[in-house]
Design an enzyme around this catalytic site. Structure first.
Site, mmCIF file in Angstrom:
data_model
loop_
_atom_site.group_PDB
_atom_site.id
_atom_site.type_symbol
_atom_site.label_atom_id
_atom_site.label_comp_id
_atom_site.label_asym_id
_atom_site.label_seq_id
_atom_site.Cartn_x
_atom_site.Cartn_y
_atom_site.Cartn_z
ATOM 1 N N HIS A 1 27.044 41.618 46.940
ATOM 2 C CA HIS A 1 26.200 41.256 45.807
ATOM 3 C C HIS A 1 26.640 39.888 45.272
ATOM 4 C CE1 HIS A 1 29.407 43.665 43.524
ATOM 5 N NE2 HIS A 1 29.517 42.450 43.039
HETATM 6 P P1 TYD Z 1 29.371 47.617 42.102
HETATM 7 O O1 TYD Z 1 29.843 46.444 41.321
HETATM 8 O O2 TYD Z 1 27.907 47.656 42.454
HETATM 9 O O3 TYD Z 1 30.254 47.710 43.409
HETATM 10 P P2 TYD Z 1 29.858 47.532 44.935
HETATM 11 O O4 TYD Z 1 28.883 46.389 45.024
HETATM 12 O O5 TYD Z 1 31.177 47.249 45.572
HETATM 13 O O6 TYD Z 1 29.270 48.838 45.365
HETATM 14 O O7 TYD Z 1 29.708 48.934 41.303
HETATM 15 C C1 TYD Z 1 29.407 50.225 41.818
HETATM 16 C C2 TYD Z 1 28.964 51.097 40.671
HETATM 17 O O8 TYD Z 1 29.966 51.159 39.655
HETATM 18 C C3 TYD Z 1 27.668 50.613 40.015
HETATM 19 O O9 TYD Z 1 26.778 51.701 39.923
HETATM 20 C C4 TYD Z 1 28.056 50.218 38.635
HETATM 21 C C5 TYD Z 1 29.410 50.833 38.396
HETATM 22 N N1 TYD Z 1 30.299 49.898 37.676
HETATM 23 C C6 TYD Z 1 30.506 50.063 36.317
HETATM 24 O O10 TYD Z 1 29.950 50.967 35.671
HETATM 25 N N2 TYD Z 1 31.333 49.190 35.678
HETATM 26 C C7 TYD Z 1 31.969 48.173 36.316
HETATM 27 O O11 TYD Z 1 32.739 47.391 35.694
HETATM 28 C C8 TYD Z 1 31.733 48.015 37.729
HETATM 29 C C9 TYD Z 1 32.386 46.900 38.501
HETATM 30 C C10 TYD Z 1 30.896 48.905 38.362
#
Ligand code: TYD
Length: 138
Positions: free
Chosen positions: A55
């Site tokens: 992302h």
């Molecule tokens: P995400 O940043 O999308 O990680 P990746 O791209 O590695 O899968 O985060 C995964 C999930 O965690 C997403 O649904 C949102 C949640 N999240 C939070 O609630 N707070 C945060 O600080 C982060 C980084 C993620």
């Protein structure tokens, strides 16, 4: 901040306080990082060899550290791609906004520590690679 490129990514040498009983690395807001730290999160229990985290962020500044183990940080600015392996807890990657990033090749038991300039905000994410390319070229 969409005009950033892979050349804006910096490998940061963090201070290491060495002791026989164990080392300490401290990261202070606006000191070892050039932004105010508003959030810390960490990835753990990632199965060895797997990848995650494709992302981009529109405004978020981040420092990424392999607090334990190792993984690759793949950074893409829509024209160039760069891979940096993190494998030392006193080395970090400063990632400015506007870059696509993936995390690959996690070693088993590794911990990816991220210091970020803002609280979690889904609106700041670009989760679709073609949309990222369109964002960079707009
Ligand atoms: P995400 O940043 O999308 O990680 P990746 O791209 O590695 O899968 O985060 C995964 C999930 O965690 C997403 O649904 C949102 C949640 N999240 C939070 O609630 N707070 C945060 O600080 C982060 C980084 C993620």
């Amino acid at each position: 901040m969409k005009n950033t490129s892979v050349t804006d990514v910096q490998v940061v040498s963090l201070p290491k306080i060495h002791a026989e009983s164990g080392n300490i690395t401290a990261i202070n807001s606006s000191c070892e990082v050039n932004f105010i730290i508003k959030r810390c999160y960490y990835l753990y229990d990632v199965p060895g060899g797997t990848a995650r985290g494709g992302h981009a962020h529109k405004e978020l500044h981040q420092l990424i550290v392999a607090a334990s183990g190792s993984f690759d940080v793949v950074i893409d600015d829509s024209e160039n791609r760069k891979t940096i392996r993190l494998n030392q807890p006193h080395k970090g990657i400063y990632l400015p906004p506007g870059l696509w990033r993936e995390l690959d090749n996690f070693s088993a038991g590794s911990i990816c520590l991220v210091l970020a300039s803002a609280k979690y905000d889904e609106k700041d994410y670009i989760r679709d690679y073609p949309k990222f390319i369109a964002y960079k070229q707009a």
